[in-house]
Design a protein around this motif. Structure first.
Motif, short mmCIF file in Angstrom:
data_model
loop_
_atom_site.label_atom_id
_atom_site.label_comp_id
_atom_site.label_asym_id
_atom_site.label_seq_id
_atom_site.Cartn_x
_atom_site.Cartn_y
_atom_site.Cartn_z
N ASN A 118 30.10 4.13 6.48
CA ASN A 118 28.82 3.64 6.97
C ASN A 118 27.69 4.54 6.48
N VAL A 119 26.72 3.92 5.81
CA VAL A 119 25.63 4.68 5.18
C VAL A 119 24.29 4.33 5.82
N TYR A 120 23.51 5.38 6.08
CA TYR A 120 22.16 5.23 6.64
C TYR A 120 21.16 5.33 5.49
N VAL A 121 20.28 4.33 5.39
CA VAL A 121 19.28 4.31 4.32
C VAL A 121 17.89 4.21 4.96
N LYS A 122 16.99 5.15 4.61
CA LYS A 122 15.65 5.09 5.19
C LYS A 122 14.57 5.12 4.11
N ASN A 123 13.33 4.94 4.57
CA ASN A 123 12.15 4.88 3.70
C ASN A 123 12.15 3.60 2.86
N ASP A 132 25.02 9.59 -2.96
CA ASP A 132 24.66 10.48 -4.06
C ASP A 132 23.62 9.86 -4.99
N THR A 133 23.70 8.54 -5.17
CA THR A 133 22.85 7.87 -6.16
C THR A 133 21.53 7.37 -5.58
N LEU A 134 21.57 6.85 -4.35
CA LEU A 134 20.36 6.24 -3.79
C LEU A 134 19.31 7.26 -3.36
N TYR A 140 16.03 7.62 0.95
CA TYR A 140 16.97 8.66 1.39
C TYR A 140 18.21 7.94 1.89
N ALA A 141 19.38 8.38 1.47
CA ALA A 141 20.64 7.82 1.95
C ALA A 141 21.56 8.94 2.41
#
Length: 231
Positions: A28-33, A85-87, A98-99
């Motif tokens: 599970n990945v958190y992505v913001k902005n 790592d990539t996002l 930011y991920a």
């Protein structure tokens, strides 16, 4: 290198918050902005570059407006790690993303506590020997009075009289200088000086734990001295 038949890794010290989470398996990945225009479908399309996506959700307020962050759940931990790592740092629709690994509430709170404690320790270390504790202040002494009285001894970065919740002085405060020499000079000159009819007590400020240890040692010494005198 080897030590006692075991391979030892030696590397630079990293704070807990700077350590990589690459050894931790997660999906599970958190992505913001995120840009406000990014919806669930756009987030999923972005995330599918790294592997099979189980779900992708952009969080919204009660009016349906994007909160500019979301969560992506992958079927494979390797895909999730690659996405993190990539996002992070990638620019999408004019915003730098930011991920990171999505954390449970308890984990986030623990991390924030650790960050707070580390920053506080760094701040204490930085100003160690430059921050003064002043007590026995008259009720009329305010921040400006305190700064004025201690200004002759060096450059002051802050001067604060502590007040209660009603705005009344607690009778003590703190003055911070830019160097140890200035602080030491102020202690020498101002400790015992009369200010508005009251003698000041001035000393280098100490953390509560340090003061507690010193007071305990002083009490033990006094008890020993009294015991010796009573023989």
């Amino acid at each position: 290198m080897q030590l006692a038949d075991k391979v030892v890794y030696v590397g630079p010290f990293l704070k807990r918050t700077d350590r990589s989470s690459s050894d931790t398996k997660f999906t599970n990945v958190y992505v913001k902005n995120l840009n406000e225009d990014v919806d669930d479908a756009a987030l999923k399309t972005l995330a599918e570059e790294f592997g099979e996506v189980v779900s992708a959700v952009v969080m919204r307020d009660d009016k349906g407006k994007s909160k500019c962050f979301g969560f992506v759940n992958y079927s494979d931990p390797d895909a999730a790690g690659k996405a993190v790592d990539t996002l992070t740092g990638r620019e999408v629709n004019g915003k730098s993303l930011y991920a990171g690994r999505a954390q449970k509430k308890a984990e986030r709170e623990a991390m924030l506590r650790n960050q707070f404690e580390e920053k506080r320790a760094e701040r204490v270390q930085k100003y160690q020997g430059m921050n003064l504790y002043i007590k026995n202040l008259h009720d009329d002494v305010n921040d400006e009075t305190l700064r004025t009285e201690f200004a002759p001894f060096g450059s002051i970065t802050s001067a604060k009289v502590m007040n209660d919740d009603k705005g009344k002085s607690k009778g003590f405060g703190f003055v911070c200088y830019t160097s140890h020499e200035e602080a030491t000079r102020a202690v020498t000159e101002m400790n015992g000086k009369m200010l508005k009819g009251k003698p000041l007590y001035v000393a280098l400020a100490q953390r509560k734990e340090v003061r507690r240890v010193q007071l305990t040692q002083q009490l033990n010494q006094q008890r020993l001295a009294m015991a010796g005198a009573g023989r």
